[in-house]
Design a protein around this motif. Structure first.
Motif, PDB file in Angstrom:
ATOM      1  N   GLU A  55      23.618   4.307  32.165  1.00 50.68           N
ATOM      2  CA  GLU A  55      24.242   4.463  33.473  1.00 50.68           C
ATOM      3  C   GLU A  55      23.465   5.457  34.333  1.00 50.68           C
ATOM      4  O   GLU A  55      22.792   6.356  33.822  1.00 50.68           O
ATOM      5  N   CYS A  63      24.147   0.343  35.948  1.00 55.01           N
ATOM      6  CA  CYS A  63      24.056   0.269  34.492  1.00 55.01           C
ATOM      7  C   CYS A  63      22.965  -0.740  34.149  1.00 55.01           C
ATOM      8  O   CYS A  63      23.129  -1.937  34.403  1.00 55.01           O
ATOM      9  N   CYS A  92      29.702   2.366  31.199  1.00 56.12           N
ATOM     10  CA  CYS A  92      29.545   0.920  31.278  1.00 56.12           C
ATOM     11  C   CYS A  92      29.468   0.363  29.860  1.00 56.12           C
ATOM     12  O   CYS A  92      29.186   1.097  28.903  1.00 56.12           O
TER      13      CYS A  92
END
Length: 122
Positions: A6, A22, A96
Motif C-alpha cells: 500500500e 495497492c 489492502c
C-alpha cells in the motif's frame, strides 16, 4: 500467493481527500478480487470496500458509502481507494488484500498488505 504494497496514506483535514494505492505481484491481477479494510485505534479491523477481478462487482461498508470509491487498473496491477469528505473517525491503518467473492457474494480476504496510516485531524 499474492504480495501487496500500500501507499498514499498520510494526514488530511476533515473534509479533505486522500487516495490510497495497492500494487500487487505474484499472480495474474485480474483473476482475484481486491478489498480494503481498516483498523482504528483500539478497535477491530473492519471491512471498507471490495471490487471483483473485472471491476463489475463493488461493495462498500455503510460507513464509507458515498464518500469512498474503490477501483482497479488491471494493466498496472494496482487497486485504489479514493477517500473524499474524510472524517476524524476514518483515522486508522488501512490494509489492502487480495481475495474472492464466495457463493453468497461475501468478500473473503486472503493475502494482506502491511498497511498504511491515515490520520484525519485538524
Amino acid at each position: 500467493q499474492v504480495q501487496l504494497e500500500e501507499s498514499g496514506g498520510g494526514l488530511a483535514q476533515p473534509g479533505g481527500s486522500l487516495r490510497l494505492s495497492c500494487t500487487a505481484s505474484g499472480r495474474t491481477f485480474s483473476t482475484y478480487a481486491m478489498g480494503w479494510f481498516r483498523q482504528a485505534p483500539g478497535r477491530d479491523r473492519e471491512f471498507a470496500a471490495a471490487i471483483s477481478g473485472g471491476g463489475d462487482i463493488i461493495y462498500y461498508a455503510d460507513s464509507v458509502k458515498g464518500r469512498f470509491t474503490i477501483s482497479r487498473d488491471n494493466a498496472r496491477n494496482t487497486a485504489y481507494l479514493q477517500m473524499n469528505n474524510l472524517k476524524p473517525e476514518d483515522t486508522g491503518i488501512y490494509y489492502c488484500n487480495g481475495g474472492v467473492f464466495d457463493a453468497y457474494d461475501d468478500y473473503v480476504p486472503a493475502d494482506w498488505g502491511q498497511g498504511t496510516q491515515v490520520t484525519v485531524s485538524t
